[in-house]
Scaffold this active site. Sequence first.
Site, short mmCIF file in Angstrom:
data_model
loop_
_atom_site.label_atom_id
_atom_site.label_comp_id
_atom_site.label_asym_id
_atom_site.label_seq_id
_atom_site.Cartn_x
_atom_site.Cartn_y
_atom_site.Cartn_z
N SER A 1 -14.18 -84.33 -41.74
CA SER A 1 -13.23 -83.38 -41.15
C SER A 1 -13.80 -82.82 -39.85
CB SER A 1 -12.92 -82.24 -42.12
OG SER A 1 -13.89 -81.21 -42.01
N GLY A 2 -12.92 -82.14 -39.09
CA GLY A 2 -13.34 -81.55 -37.81
C GLY A 2 -13.55 -80.05 -37.88
N CYS B 1 -19.75 -83.13 -56.43
CA CYS B 1 -19.96 -82.83 -57.82
C CYS B 1 -19.69 -81.35 -58.11
CB CYS B 1 -21.40 -83.16 -58.22
SG CYS B 1 -21.92 -84.83 -57.77
N GLU C 1 -24.65 -83.22 -50.39
CA GLU C 1 -25.28 -84.40 -49.79
C GLU C 1 -26.40 -83.92 -48.87
OE1 GLU C 1 -24.55 -87.47 -50.51
OE2 GLU C 1 -22.57 -87.27 -51.46
N SER D 1 -19.43 -89.99 -58.01
CA SER D 1 -20.46 -90.91 -57.53
C SER D 1 -20.18 -91.32 -56.09
CB SER D 1 -20.50 -92.16 -58.42
OG SER D 1 -20.74 -91.81 -59.77
N ILE D 2 -21.17 -91.11 -55.21
CA ILE D 2 -21.04 -91.43 -53.80
C ILE D 2 -22.17 -92.35 -53.34
CG2 ILE D 2 -20.96 -90.48 -51.46
CD1 ILE D 2 -18.54 -89.71 -53.11
N ILE D 3 -23.41 -92.01 -53.69
CA ILE D 3 -24.59 -92.79 -53.33
C ILE D 3 -25.36 -93.13 -54.59
CG2 ILE D 3 -26.81 -92.73 -52.10
CD1 ILE D 3 -25.51 -90.91 -50.03
#
Length: 647
Positions: free
Chosen positions: A362-363, A2, A77, A52-54
């Site tokens: 990602s790493g 966001c 998050e 929106s993710i969760i």
Amino acid sequence: MCGLAGLFDSRARRPVDARRLTAMTDAISHRGPDDAGYFQAAGIGLGHRRLSIIDLASGHQPLFNEDGTVAVAYNGEIYNFAELMAELSALGHVFATRCDTEVIVHAWEAWGPDCVDRFRGMFAFALYDANCETLFLARDRMGIKPLYYSALPDGRVAFGSELKTLLVLPEVARELDPIAVEEFFALGYVPEPRSIYRTVRKLPPGHVLTIRRGQAMPEPRCYWDMTFQPDQTDEAAVAAELPERLMEAVGIRMIADVPLGAFLSGGVDSSAVVACMAKSRETPVTTCAIGFGEADYDETSYADQVARRYKTDHHAKRVAADDVGLLDLLPRVYDEPFADSSAIPTYRVCQEARRHVTVALSGDGGDELFAGYRRYRWHRYEELVRARLPQSVRGPLFGALGRSYPKADWAPKPLRAKTTFQALARDTADGYFHSVCVVADSHREALYAPSFKRELQGYRAVERIREVMAAAPTDDPISRVQYADLKTYLPGDILTKVDRASMAHALEVRVPILDHKFAEWTGSIPASAKLRGREGKAVFKKSLEPLLPEEVLYRPKMGFGVPLAGWFRGPARARVLASLKGEALRGCGLFDVAAIDNLVDRHMSGLSDHTQPIWALLMFAGFLEQVHVAPTLPATAAVDAYDAVVA
């Protein structure tokens, strides 16, 4: 993921103009295309854009506590939100959603400013508590998520996820900070806490800022710092434990109500993350990679090996040699001047990933935590010499050798002795600065106009590195430069690059290697286990041998570079010349125009390789042309009346 924006009146309860708040929030609509929300009360305004993710149905922001006295706008998050929700519910707090955002307001009620100590994740948020008329700004420990703020002349504080949220306000003065300009041309980015403007600051990673109405503006407070206490002497035990810890950090980042995948460059770090993801789920992992036609820059064959091993749903795309269209786009994406050319493939891999997923792992962070950069190896060698020869001997001896030895950009790195001699003539901090500098001291000295040099008053960007290294909680030479990178290069370059490129496509990127619990654990591993001989990330690679091909683990490090030198002489030549000979760069008063012409002419003729200075000048010119002169909120009768009220 966001974006947030807002205004807080620190002196009184003057109303917040809705038009200003909307314009600030709209400036970052790309960060959250799914929803927009606003909150206004006496002396406070919060704006939010949501990806929106969760809890897709009930995660609208700003979000409030039970009685509406505490409000939060949040970007990030919090991966341990379920445990915190259970703990807070046991304390009597009532939750209306199952999203991590609501945990923040109740954690503030329970623990106040110390709530950030409980959060495990990536975050930047602005919380307002009407009960104590307090604005609380917070940023995660590693600096994965950004937060800018500015104290305005009339007592208001403006803040937002990106600089563009503040630049819509006419009150934010666009006066370039000469120290920030010097740091940009030296490092390729403007490190925290500065921004390119004098009046705007970035909240540093691991810091909070508590502003109470009626009180003076305080300095940010540090709530977390990286530690180095190497007490794990059994390397076999470390190698056995490491994959389990990494698996746990990856696992908690695989919670999402939307499609989730990963970047797969073919390097050790991203390959390790993909391996952990594949072992944590039954369905194929979606992976994305970017390559180049030039073999020296292309890693896709290694990514293909990992993709085949773990049967991922793999998507690879090549960046063509004529992909110079981003030269005009990148300055608007990054706002501040940003000279890491790997922003090009990063932008493209985010673009490709967003076609398939909404969240990507990602790493990033493996090189900083496990001493993977080649420069760490050279720094160790140089420190051995510095320990044996005092500065009074080294300075004159290696300084003379550095001046007399020919510069050989074309030669293999071991034969470029001029750079090594120059580094050995310097002290520890200056030597390391020399290794990370993108535009050398001599080039900056030649490029700057005399008037700008006077403004700098002798300041050199090495002072930022010196300051951070002096604060490092360790005496170990490798750990000290790791700490310096964690405080400067990682948040200022690597994480900024990924955040802006991903958010430009409304893609959330999660970074499991930078989980703070995992990072703290790596601090207990001796530097000798991380950098052994010529092998960086030694114990990390050893621990991954059961998971990844030897060819991926032990091949020479390539990085994520771009073949710019050829581009500048070929497909991008006209674009480069137009920008560097343009009025924005030549008329800003910072540079010696003749020095720019000489630098460009020598590069274009093939006499010298000035790729890095040219790229830095290009990005600075783009900033001047597209960001520095961008219009502010247009004046209207309503805004003029508001200005009269708050004046």
